[in-house]
Scaffold this active site. Structure first.
Site, PDB file in Angstrom:
ATOM      1  N   THR A 188      -0.370 140.587 118.469  1.00 15.91           N
ATOM      2  CA  THR A 188       0.926 140.989 117.914  1.00 15.91           C
ATOM      3  C   THR A 188       1.089 140.294 116.566  1.00 15.91           C
ATOM      4  O   THR A 188       0.449 139.268 116.316  1.00 15.91           O
ATOM      5  CB  THR A 188       2.077 140.551 118.834  1.00 15.91           C
ATOM      6  OG1 THR A 188       1.994 139.128 118.977  1.00 15.91           O
ATOM      7  CG2 THR A 188       1.978 141.197 120.195  1.00 15.91           C
ATOM      8  N   GLU A 333       1.809 146.001 122.464  1.00 15.74           N
ATOM      9  CA  GLU A 333       1.708 145.860 123.917  1.00 15.74           C
ATOM     10  C   GLU A 333       1.602 147.211 124.622  1.00 15.74           C
ATOM     11  O   GLU A 333       1.379 147.273 125.827  1.00 15.74           O
ATOM     12  CB  GLU A 333       2.942 145.106 124.450  1.00 15.74           C
ATOM     13  CG  GLU A 333       2.992 143.623 124.078  1.00 15.74           C
ATOM     14  CD  GLU A 333       3.629 143.340 122.728  1.00 15.74           C
ATOM     15  OE1 GLU A 333       3.689 144.271 121.888  1.00 15.74           O
ATOM     16  OE2 GLU A 333       4.081 142.196 122.508  1.00 15.74           O
ATOM     17  N   LYS A 440      26.164 140.871 116.211  1.00 17.30           N
ATOM     18  CA  LYS A 440      27.245 140.879 117.200  1.00 17.30           C
ATOM     19  C   LYS A 440      28.550 140.524 116.521  1.00 17.30           C
ATOM     20  O   LYS A 440      28.800 139.375 116.192  1.00 17.30           O
ATOM     21  CB  LYS A 440      26.940 139.898 118.331  1.00 17.30           C
ATOM     22  CG  LYS A 440      25.701 140.278 119.093  1.00 17.30           C
ATOM     23  CD  LYS A 440      25.433 139.359 120.268  1.00 17.30           C
ATOM     24  CE  LYS A 440      24.023 139.578 120.765  1.00 17.30           C
ATOM     25  NZ  LYS A 440      23.001 138.787 120.059  1.00 17.30           N
ATOM     26  N   TRP A 445      28.261 145.293 119.324  1.00 21.74           N
ATOM     27  CA  TRP A 445      26.990 145.320 118.605  1.00 21.74           C
ATOM     28  C   TRP A 445      27.020 146.322 117.458  1.00 21.74           C
ATOM     29  O   TRP A 445      27.522 147.436 117.595  1.00 21.74           O
ATOM     30  CB  TRP A 445      25.852 145.720 119.553  1.00 21.74           C
ATOM     31  CG  TRP A 445      25.490 144.639 120.511  1.00 21.74           C
ATOM     32  CD1 TRP A 445      26.072 143.403 120.616  1.00 21.74           C
ATOM     33  CD2 TRP A 445      24.461 144.686 121.505  1.00 21.74           C
ATOM     34  NE1 TRP A 445      25.463 142.691 121.614  1.00 21.74           N
ATOM     35  CE2 TRP A 445      24.473 143.447 122.176  1.00 21.74           C
ATOM     36  CE3 TRP A 445      23.524 145.646 121.886  1.00 21.74           C
ATOM     37  CZ2 TRP A 445      23.593 143.154 123.207  1.00 21.74           C
ATOM     38  CZ3 TRP A 445      22.645 145.357 122.900  1.00 21.74           C
ATOM     39  CH2 TRP A 445      22.678 144.109 123.552  1.00 21.74           C
TER      40      TRP A 445
HETATM   41  P1  AMP Z   1       4.041 146.037 116.545  1.00 21.88           P
HETATM   42  O1  AMP Z   1       3.672 145.492 117.859  1.00 21.88           O
HETATM   43  O2  AMP Z   1       3.684 145.135 115.413  1.00 21.88           O
HETATM   44  O3  AMP Z   1       3.537 147.413 116.356  1.00 21.88           O
HETATM   45  O4  AMP Z   1       5.641 146.113 116.512  1.00 21.88           O
HETATM   46  C1  AMP Z   1       6.351 146.821 117.474  1.00 21.88           C
HETATM   47  C2  AMP Z   1       7.799 146.852 117.109  1.00 21.88           C
HETATM   48  O5  AMP Z   1       8.017 147.572 115.894  1.00 21.88           O
HETATM   49  C3  AMP Z   1       8.666 147.583 118.129  1.00 21.88           C
HETATM   50  O6  AMP Z   1       8.962 146.782 119.248  1.00 21.88           O
HETATM   51  C4  AMP Z   1       9.892 147.925 117.294  1.00 21.88           C
HETATM   52  O7  AMP Z   1      10.760 146.823 117.155  1.00 21.88           O
HETATM   53  C5  AMP Z   1       9.282 148.219 115.929  1.00 21.88           C
HETATM   54  N1  AMP Z   1       9.108 149.661 115.767  1.00 21.88           N
HETATM   55  C6  AMP Z   1       7.981 150.374 115.893  1.00 21.88           C
HETATM   56  N2  AMP Z   1       8.209 151.676 115.633  1.00 21.88           N
HETATM   57  C7  AMP Z   1       9.522 151.803 115.351  1.00 21.88           C
HETATM   58  C8  AMP Z   1      10.392 152.900 115.028  1.00 21.88           C
HETATM   59  N3  AMP Z   1       9.943 154.140 114.893  1.00 21.88           N
HETATM   60  N4  AMP Z   1      11.697 152.629 114.849  1.00 21.88           N
HETATM   61  C9  AMP Z   1      12.183 151.383 114.965  1.00 21.88           C
HETATM   62  N5  AMP Z   1      11.418 150.310 115.255  1.00 21.88           N
HETATM   63  C10 AMP Z   1      10.109 150.511 115.445  1.00 21.88           C
END
Ligand code: AMP
Length: 548
Positions: A188, A333, A440, A445
């Site tokens: 991550t 994940e 918040k 929210w």
């Molecule tokens: P990563 O593991 O680096 O791909 O990050 C995943 C996170 O990116 C998700 O849990 C979201 O918070 C954010 N994310 C991915 N796609 C989107 C989307 N289309 N809209 C909003 N947030 C997103």
């Protein structure tokens, strides 16, 4: 007790190698085109790709690599990286893609945590290898993805990928592996704490490839030419290197040049129909076509995800350039695809504005993944498009624990994503925030993403971030941090007035600050933690526009 009646079908394990074998046999002449770090364009076919992937497997075995060992990669989207996707996993080793945009200390941490025995790297990362290698004493060898002539001078002893491959004949049968064996490892981005590893299996990767290719997911076919801008070092480029082999689509790999002109040129010369990337990449591409008056002559669809796709971007792609946007959500994940926007027959008959509102959400799950939102008490919340809650997911391509961590992150068998969302009666997900970014105000929210999307729709705004700012009465109130488009101007007051009628009054930011640029993570997401630190002492104006 009655014995269950078992089906009488072949027990063929799902192995990643079956994808490239299929492509080599049934799309053998289909091209894979790469812009190489050497500067030229390289072309070959799936048949060539499988042969070289086999040569790589033979070379690694000759170096003493055993199944289960991790092989790191520090590489752009290119054919040699693709060979690693199949050559490393094909004989049971694990392909561990590393994000070269991370800090060297994080890269060293990841390589040591993964216990990589060899690391393959593009020569553009030679200086990085020299910084990282002394911190990774357990790596047995660094392999430059180049021939001897193209290896730059390094302090670290390195092997040449092309020399290793030249010593092998490619006469190799992919072994049949237990489908539960690990195939790929991705960490991550680690905006807080150390990065954590998601260890995919052959089974999860192949199932994800099937799910990703579905018509209402990426919808890939043998008639497509696919250019993934999303890097192969970030969550396996959203599974595209697997899905193109499964569908037999032409693959176009852009290498290191991801500016608007380089991407547009490649899209046009290779007649690309499908692309995928994060919003920041598309911002640059759109700016390029806007400024030069260029068009897209073959591009039909593009997937936008990784961060929320601003509605203004979606509209520009569709209305001005006739390119269909598929908004997608997922995470490391989850291999990573979770949801994509697809309209069913009934939804596609709705008036344009209603359709647009659906398309601006993150979409519906791919069959295989399930999701729910829960409240603070852990109880499931209604799917009414109004209730906000913590988003939990489960499915065969969702992790059940992190690599080398005993503690299970699951809650009642579900993985908590850390995102806050609504789900509506159409099953459409709408991400409103990361749980740590939510604002918040007076116990209610505010969705920072929705507030940002309004700002980005203003013609003078290039990028915007909305963060919580401490407030004596309301605990937190929204502060908008904005980068203006080059040559454009807008005042704080004009921007705040732009919000009237677009969001609830109390969602309107209390203040606007203009900056030259916003901080991003190594995967192109806004770094809100850093922004909150930067503006920790920001004093909001006494009068609150909307909160009273
Ligand atoms: P990563 O593991 O680096 O791909 O990050 C995943 C996170 O990116 C998700 O849990 C979201 O918070 C954010 N994310 C991915 N796609 C989107 C989307 N289309 N809209 C909003 N947030 C997103």
């Amino acid at each position: 007790m009655t014995t269950p009646l078992l089906g009488q079908m072949m027990d063929v394990p799902l192995n990643v190698s079956s994808l490239v074998r299929h492509a080599a046999r049934y799309a053998g002449d289909t091209e894979i085109v790469s812009r190489r770090v050497e500067g030229d364009i390289h072309r070959y076919t799936y048949r060539d790709c499988e042969k070289r992937a086999k040569q790589l497997a033979q070379a690694l075995i000759r170096l003493g690599v055993s199944p289960g060992e991790r092989i790191g990669t520090l590489a752009w989207n290119g054919y040699r990286h693709l060979e690693a996707y199949y050559g490393v996993t094909g004989f049971g080793a694990v392909c561990h893609t590393i994000n070269p945009r991370l800090f060297p200390e994080q890269i060293a941490f990841i390589i040591n945590h993964a216990d990589d025995s060899y690391v393959l790297f593009d020569t553009t990362f030679a200086a990085l290898v020299d910084v990282v290698a002394p911190q990774c004493p357990k790596v047995k060898g660094w392999i430059a993805l180049a021939d001897e002539a193209h290896i730059p001078a390094l302090a670290t002893p390195v092997l040449s990928y092309e020399t290793l491959l030249a010593a092998e004949d490619g006469d190799f049968e992919w072994p049949v592996l237990d489908e539960r064996c690990a195939s790929n490892l991705c960490y991550t981005s680690g905006t807080t704490g150390n990065p954590k590893g998601a260890l995919y299996s052959h089974r999860s990767s192949v199932l994800h490839a099937y799910g990703a290719s579905l018509p209402d997911a990426l919808g890939l076919s043998a008639r497509d030419a696919v250019l993934p801008v999303v890097p192969m070092f970030h969550v396996n480029a959203w599974g595209i290197p697997h899905a193109v082999a499964l569908t037999g689509a032409k693959l176009v790999l852009p290498g290191k040049d991801l500016d608007g002109k380089s991407l547009h040129d490649l899209m046009e010369t290779e007649r690309v129909t499908f692309s995928a990337g994060v919003p920041t990449v598309w911002m640059c591409l759109l700016q390029y076509v806007r400024e030069t008056g260029k068009r897209f002559s073959t591009l039909e669809r593009t997937v936008i995800g990784g961060s929320a796709c601003p509605p203004a971007m979606l509209r520009e792609f569709e209305d001005v350039y006739g390119v269909r946007v598929i908004h997608a959500w997922g995470m490391t994940e989850m291999s990573p695809l979770g949801t994509l926007v697809r309209l069913n027959w009934e939804q596609s008959q709705r008036p344009l504005e209603e359709r647009r509102q659906l398309m601006e959400k993150q979409g519906a799950v791919i069959c295989g993944v399930d999701m729910k939102i829960v409240g603070a008490d852990g109880q499931e919340l209604p799917r009414d498009g109004v209730a906000f809650g913590d988003l939990h997911v489960r499915g065969p391509w969702v992790i059940d624990r992190y690599f080398r961590s005993e503690a299970s992150p699951l809650v009642d068998g579900w993985f908590p994503t850390g995102d806050v969302a609504t789900i509506d009666r159409d099953g459409f997900l709408h991400i409103t925030d990361r749980s740590k970014d939510v604002i918040k105000s007076g116990g209610e929210w505010i969705s920072s993403i929705d507030v940002e999307n309004v700002a980005i729709a203003h013609p003078a705004v290039a990028e915007a971030a909305c963060i919580a700012c401490a407030h004596p009465k309301w605990t937190e109130r929204p502060l908008l941090v904005v980068v203006k488009r080059e040559g454009e101007n807008v005042t704080r007051e004009a921007l705040l007035a732009f919000y009237e009628g677009k969001v609830a009054k109390w969602w309107i930011p209390d203040d606007v600050v203009f900056v030259e640029q916003l901080p991003h993570t190594a995967t192109g997401k806004l770094q809100k933690l850093k922004l909150r630190e930067m503006f920790r002492d920001h004093v909001l104006p006494a009068e609150i526009a909307g909160a009273a």
